[in-house]
Design an enzyme around this catalytic site. Structure first.
Site, PDB file in Angstrom:
ATOM      1  N   HIS A 211       0.817  -1.216   0.000  1.00 19.63           N
ATOM      2  CA  HIS A 211       0.000   0.000   0.000  1.00 19.63           C
ATOM      3  C   HIS A 211       0.849   1.265   0.000  1.00 19.63           C
ATOM      4  O   HIS A 211       0.333   2.377   0.146  1.00 19.63           O
ATOM      5  CB  HIS A 211      -0.906  -0.031   1.246  1.00 19.63           C
ATOM      6  CG  HIS A 211      -2.051   0.906   1.215  1.00 19.63           C
ATOM      7  ND1 HIS A 211      -2.242   1.900   2.148  1.00 19.63           N
ATOM      8  CD2 HIS A 211      -3.101   1.017   0.362  1.00 19.63           C
ATOM      9  CE1 HIS A 211      -3.346   2.575   1.884  1.00 19.63           C
ATOM     10  NE2 HIS A 211      -3.884   2.069   0.806  1.00 19.63           N
ATOM     11  N   LYS A 213       3.216   4.444  -1.198  1.00 19.75           N
ATOM     12  CA  LYS A 213       3.293   5.392  -2.310  1.00 19.75           C
ATOM     13  C   LYS A 213       4.586   6.180  -2.134  1.00 19.75           C
ATOM     14  O   LYS A 213       4.678   7.068  -1.283  1.00 19.75           O
ATOM     15  CB  LYS A 213       2.109   6.357  -2.327  1.00 19.75           C
ATOM     16  CG  LYS A 213       0.751   5.687  -2.536  1.00 19.75           C
ATOM     17  CD  LYS A 213       0.058   5.434  -1.234  1.00 19.75           C
ATOM     18  CE  LYS A 213      -1.345   4.862  -1.468  1.00 19.75           C
ATOM     19  NZ  LYS A 213      -1.953   4.357  -0.219  1.00 19.75           N
ATOM     20  N   ASP A 218      17.017  10.672  -7.732  1.00 18.10           N
ATOM     21  CA  ASP A 218      18.448  10.902  -7.511  1.00 18.10           C
ATOM     22  C   ASP A 218      18.868  10.756  -6.055  1.00 18.10           C
ATOM     23  O   ASP A 218      19.926  11.264  -5.648  1.00 18.10           O
ATOM     24  CB  ASP A 218      18.862  12.286  -8.034  1.00 18.10           C
ATOM     25  CG  ASP A 218      18.871  12.341  -9.555  1.00 18.10           C
ATOM     26  OD1 ASP A 218      18.795  11.265 -10.186  1.00 18.10           O
ATOM     27  OD2 ASP A 218      18.931  13.453 -10.110  1.00 18.10           O
ATOM     28  N   HIS A 388      -9.242  11.428   1.986  1.00 18.39           N
ATOM     29  CA  HIS A 388      -8.339  10.285   1.847  1.00 18.39           C
ATOM     30  C   HIS A 388      -7.039  10.483   2.613  1.00 18.39           C
ATOM     31  O   HIS A 388      -6.142   9.645   2.556  1.00 18.39           O
ATOM     32  CB  HIS A 388      -8.035  10.050   0.361  1.00 18.39           C
ATOM     33  CG  HIS A 388      -7.424   8.733   0.046  1.00 18.39           C
ATOM     34  ND1 HIS A 388      -6.104   8.587  -0.346  1.00 18.39           N
ATOM     35  CD2 HIS A 388      -7.945   7.476   0.071  1.00 18.39           C
ATOM     36  CE1 HIS A 388      -5.855   7.309  -0.574  1.00 18.39           C
ATOM     37  NE2 HIS A 388      -6.937   6.606  -0.329  1.00 18.39           N
ATOM     38  N   LYS A 390      -4.233  10.563   5.526  1.00 13.79           N
ATOM     39  CA  LYS A 390      -3.880   9.669   6.630  1.00 13.79           C
ATOM     40  C   LYS A 390      -2.938  10.438   7.544  1.00 13.79           C
ATOM     41  O   LYS A 390      -1.718  10.449   7.355  1.00 13.79           O
ATOM     42  CB  LYS A 390      -3.189   8.397   6.125  1.00 13.79           C
ATOM     43  CG  LYS A 390      -4.032   7.564   5.131  1.00 13.79           C
ATOM     44  CD  LYS A 390      -3.628   7.828   3.729  1.00 13.79           C
ATOM     45  CE  LYS A 390      -4.118   6.802   2.723  1.00 13.79           C
ATOM     46  NZ  LYS A 390      -5.499   6.423   2.751  1.00 13.79           N
ATOM     47  N   ASP A 395      -0.841  16.536  20.551  1.00 16.63           N
ATOM     48  CA  ASP A 395      -0.360  17.575  21.465  1.00 16.63           C
ATOM     49  C   ASP A 395       0.400  18.717  20.790  1.00 16.63           C
ATOM     50  O   ASP A 395       1.192  19.396  21.453  1.00 16.63           O
ATOM     51  CB  ASP A 395       0.522  16.960  22.558  1.00 16.63           C
ATOM     52  CG  ASP A 395      -0.285  16.142  23.555  1.00 16.63           C
ATOM     53  OD1 ASP A 395      -1.526  16.173  23.493  1.00 16.63           O
ATOM     54  OD2 ASP A 395       0.331  15.465  24.393  1.00 16.63           O
TER      55      ASP A 395
END
Length: 470
Positions: A211, A213, A218, A388, A390, A395
């Site tokens: 999952h 991405k 370089d 979408h 995440k 704090d």
């Protein structure tokens, strides 16, 4: 005849129960699959063979063995860099993350945050065009649409110019991208699938999915976050009005850790070890961000994503804000949310609204809402498109941005990667974005939600039964 068919299916299901118990270590998952194979004659067994068994254990053992071998070879092949000196940080999270399998925290990084796909893809395009030696791309989803084809053509352009292009996609998430992978190969680049499924190998669909991405150019600039490659991620899909996500561009020492994650996955898929100064150059350290990378998967004894999420939740004292499209926690994470709210912590969860992109996960998540609301957790539904992102904020001192959802699949079956931010100023930037998202959301009221229709309760209870099967 029909009665005999059903009876034989039930007997066969009973014979399958020991296999289910051996294959499924988690008690709830074992119970769910056992009931499925027994009380849904033949179909339950078929579902288990496709989704529950499908030789995951053999493939997982192979991945665990590879991880140990890769670490030994990588340590000897890649020069050691000087990381930031150990620090307790907020609640000791940097030291804790290192212990559960993350990279050491590093100083001197540069970070740019993106709240949508259009600006993030523009930055990625700029980084790819500027690449001189290599472009490493790893995505869960690569769609064969206008955006996917444009991305593939950009990689082809760099490959034809002599830049080393390596493209790694998940075999299930990018199952329709075979034509794009072939175009990259024909242009001189390399492309591979992570855990490909083949009927003749006894694996039709594997529950273990990559999952992640990741984009690294370089060895000096990297990208991480929730954005895959496809039209919907740049607001070009008629299904969603807009796509709200969180993505990050990083420069500095943390890029080497991101490159290390790609290198391990690439070596597992292709048996090609990436090492040397060209892949792991000496990083610039003129930024002001203290960052740390954490990656997780079912090849770990203790899942780093789950452990760091849990540690942050029980350590929060004033604020715990979570953005996630899917809210399907396991028992421990659910208890941690309850505990934080009942201790007086400001706990807020921002998630997607109707219509969701995955209905079963959405209905399963709603099953937990009433219990969470009763304990003082505040839940918001984003109403201006698809939520979408995440993100976890604690704090005002610590944040996590990455690929892991707040659900059972991300903490048990998926290979994930998250960026932990220890810089208060950048955490404040994420808090400000979260507040803007709240203004574009509808708060779920406990009194109203508990009076929801019976058909909604039934849908929630039925769908949550599938959460251990995910």
């Amino acid at each position: 005849m029909i009665r005999a068919f059903i009876l034989s299916g039930e007997i066969f299901g009973l014979l399958m129960v020991p296999i289910v118990l051996i294959r499924k270590r988690h008690p709830v998952s074992a119970w769910a699959w056992s009931l499925t194979v027994v009380f849904i004659p033949w179909l339950g067994v078929l579902l288990f063979l496709i989704f529950g068994a499908q030789r995951i254990r053999r493939r997982l053992r192979k991945k665990i063995e590879h991880r140990s071998r890769f670490l030994r070879l990588w340590v000897s092949a890649v020069p050691r860099r000087k990381d930031a000196s150990p620090s307790s940080g907020w609640a000791g999270m940097d030291a804790f993350t290192l212990r559960v399998g993350g990279a050491p925290a590093s100083e001197g990084n540069d970070l740019a945050l993106y709240s949508g796909g259009i600006e993030a893809f523009a930055a990625k395009r700029e980084a790819i065009l500027a690449a001189k030696h290599h472009v490493h791309a790893e995505y869960f989803i690569l769609k064969d649409d206008a955006t996917g084809r444009a991305f593939a053509e950009l990689l082809c352009e760099k490959a034809r110019a002599g830049v080393k292009v390596r493209l790694l996609v998940d075999a299930v998430g990018a199952r329709r991208a075979g034509g794009l992978l072939q175009r990259v190969r024909q242009a001189g680049g390399e492309a591979a699938e992570f855990l490909p499924y083949r009927l003749w190998r006894g694996s039709l669909i594997s529950g273990l999915r990559n999952h992640r991405k990741i984009l690294v150019c370089d060895g000096s600039v990297g990208f991480i976050g929730g954005l895959n490659i496809g039209d919907e991620y740049v607001n070009e899909s008629p299904r969603f009005r807009s796509w709200r996500d969180t993505h990050a561009r990083v420069r500095g020492p943390v890029v080497l850790a991101l490159q290390r994650v790609f290198a391990e996955d690439w070596d597992f898929a292709t048996n090609e070890m990436l090492a040397g100064e060209r892949c792991f150059p000496r990083p610039r350290t003129d930024g002001h961000e203290r960052l740390q990378l954490s990656w997780s998967g079912p090849d770990q004894d203790a899942n780093a994503t789950r452990e760091t999420f849990f540690a942050a939740m029980i350590s929060a004292r004033q604020r715990l804000w979570i953005a996630t499209p899917y809210l399907v926690p396991d028992g421990a994470l659910l208890a941690a949310l309850h505990s934080a709210a009942m201790r007086g912590v400001d706990v807020r969860i921002l998630t997607q609204s109707w219509p969701p992109d995955h209905q079963i996960a959405w209905w399963a998540g709603r099953y937990f809402w009433e219990e969470l609301l009763a304990s003082g957790v505040r839940i918001y539904e984003y109403t201006e498109g698809m939520m979408h992102a995440k993100v976890m904020l604690a704090d005002g001192a610590w944040a996590s941005v990455g690929t892991a959802n707040f659900d059972v699949r991300s903490i048990r079956l998926n290979f994930e990667v998250n960026l932990h931010i220890h810089t208060p100023g950048t955490v404040a930037e994420l808090v400000a974005q979260f507040r803007r998202d709240l203004r574009a959301s509808r708060e779920v009221r406990f009194g109203v939600f508990r009076r929801r229709p019976l058909r909604h309760r039934l849908a929630e209870n039925v769908c949550r039964l599938f959460s251990p099967l995910l």
